[in-house]
Design an enzyme around this catalytic site. Sequence first.
Site, short mmCIF file in Angstrom:
data_model
loop_
_atom_site.label_atom_id
_atom_site.label_comp_id
_atom_site.label_asym_id
_atom_site.label_seq_id
_atom_site.Cartn_x
_atom_site.Cartn_y
_atom_site.Cartn_z
N CYS A 50 0.83 -1.21 0.00
CA CYS A 50 0.00 0.00 0.00
C CYS A 50 0.87 1.26 0.00
CB CYS A 50 -0.93 0.01 1.22
SG CYS A 50 -2.02 -1.42 1.31
N SER A 51 2.02 1.16 0.63
CA SER A 51 2.92 2.31 0.72
C SER A 51 3.67 2.56 -0.59
CB SER A 51 3.90 2.13 1.88
OG SER A 51 3.18 2.16 3.11
#
Length: 156
Positions: A50-51
């Site tokens: 997600c990062s």
Amino acid sequence: MTSASLNLVGQPAPDFTLPSTLGQDVTLSSYRGQHNVVLVFYPLDFSPVCSMQLPEYSGRQDDFADAGTVVLGINRDSVYAHKAWAAEYGIEVPLLADLRLEVARQYGVAIDERGISGRAVFLIDKEGVVRYQHVEEQTGHYTVRPEAVLAKIREL
């Protein structure tokens, strides 16, 4: 995925209102008639994949804006977690807090047994109709990059 069989393409997008990092609630239908919307469902703030994903979408925000499109990130984390994560990773797209996974369920991407949403992208046109959806087989997969979504927007 628990409900990967849910195909919303060609259907009116389920409407919702959620708290956001904008400091106010965001209602999907408020964009109708004005902007396309890309909903980016992702499992957790501060997680490795997600990062990568949300900063990539945020970094292409000008391209999306030029295409008349707003990008909204959605997961079950709180607005407070979203703000901390956005500050740390330079994420400028609004992040919405779907604390009870109600919106994830409407879109068929809730993974209730894990208490998270799956990774998925939905493109909703200016009329409020889902024109494209992609749900990853596993939450650790990230195969639909911003360029692919921008190409789909240009096809509208």
